[in-house]
Design an enzyme around this catalytic site. Structure first.
Site, mmCIF file in Angstrom:
data_model
loop_
_atom_site.group_PDB
_atom_site.id
_atom_site.type_symbol
_atom_site.label_atom_id
_atom_site.label_comp_id
_atom_site.label_asym_id
_atom_site.label_seq_id
_atom_site.Cartn_x
_atom_site.Cartn_y
_atom_site.Cartn_z
ATOM 1 N N LYS A 83 4.301 -3.360 -0.706
ATOM 2 C CA LYS A 83 3.971 -1.966 -1.014
ATOM 3 C C LYS A 83 5.256 -1.169 -1.218
ATOM 4 O O LYS A 83 6.157 -1.211 -0.366
ATOM 5 C CB LYS A 83 3.197 -1.342 0.150
ATOM 6 C CG LYS A 83 1.747 -1.029 -0.113
ATOM 7 C CD LYS A 83 1.169 -0.263 1.067
ATOM 8 C CE LYS A 83 -0.252 0.142 0.834
ATOM 9 N NZ LYS A 83 -0.800 0.904 1.966
HETATM 10 O O1 G3P Z 1 -2.881 2.980 4.030
HETATM 11 C C1 G3P Z 1 -2.943 3.787 2.897
HETATM 12 C C2 G3P Z 1 -4.011 4.837 3.015
HETATM 13 O O2 G3P Z 1 -5.260 4.196 3.090
HETATM 14 C C3 G3P Z 1 -3.794 5.776 4.170
HETATM 15 O O3 G3P Z 1 -4.972 6.518 4.397
HETATM 16 O O4 G3P Z 1 -6.253 8.067 5.872
HETATM 17 O O5 G3P Z 1 -3.754 7.802 6.209
HETATM 18 O O6 G3P Z 1 -4.645 9.007 4.183
HETATM 19 P P1 G3P Z 1 -4.897 7.907 5.222
#
Ligand code: G3P
Length: 216
Positions: A83
């Protein structure tokens, strides 16, 4: 649509796997830090639980260091996807890693234009963050609709990996739009399985069954 679990917590990932619906896992520096785990050992553990793409994120900010970290992370297991954050440095890193046959997931995407450029740079996946857009009253799923359309227009092999999924509606809309992957916390998977009429129906089935059994 493929389902990935968005977590570095082994119990959460194992729960999702137990439902038979998990195709991969995504992590990020915050999720790894939350576990207090070493990234190499934790990603290796996850690779032993899920036989699918496992995203591990670099923390470098300069493209050459991102590439170095990416090479290192990719050595953990053949299923590791590196990533990198979208941006000038991230795209340079994604291009270089592609040239070295290392799969990348270009993350922290908040516009269709970022996704298009990441695909052109050779990203294997792009991660549009829908929940974080919703959080600032911008329709995150509209971004996904545009990205899916653009990728279909030009037949990009890059997969649309809907991230920052906060609720069942995000998941449903992603599937209806034809996104390739949705990555979500296992708590959202549990929500997707629930319906009040299912609970009511099962309760009645069992009550009728036991009532009849008592009469026999
Ligand atoms: O891991 C990437 C993404 O899914 C993070 O989600 O909920 O932290 O915005 P969030």
């Amino acid at each position: 649509m493929k389902i990935f679990i968005d977590s570095a917590n082994l119990e959460d990932i194992e729960e999702g796997v137990s439902y038979g619906v998990v195709d991969g896992v995504t992590t990020n520096p915050s999720l790894i830090a939350k576990e207090g785990a070493d990234i190499h050992s934790r990603i290796r553990q996850i690779c032993e639980i899920v036989d699918g793409p496992i995203s591990a994120e670099v923390v470098a900010t300069e493209w050459e260091e991102m590439v170095e970290e990416g090479r290192d992370l990719s050595q953990i297991h053949e299923n590791v996807v590196v990533k990198v954050p979208v941006g000038p440095e991230g795209l340079r890193a994604a291009k270089k890693l592609r040239e070295e046959n290392i799969d990348t997931n270009v993350t922290l995407i908040f516009s269709p234009s970022q996704a298009l450029l990441a695909a052109k740079a050779g990203a294997s996946y792009v991660s549009p963050f829908v929940g974080r857009l919703d959080d600032i009253t911008q329709p995150g799923m509209e971004m996904v609709r545009d990205i899916v359309q653009i990728f279909q227009n030009y037949d990009f092999a890059t997969q649309v990996l809907v991230a920052s999924v906060r609720n069942p509606l995000h998941f449903l809309e992603a599937a209806k739009m034809g996104a390739d992957v949705a990555t979500l916390p296992v708590a959202v998977v549990r929500q997707l399985l629930k319906h009040p009429l299912t609970d009511i129906g099962l309760e009645k089935f069992l009550a009728d069954w036991h009532k009849a059994s008592e009469l026999r």
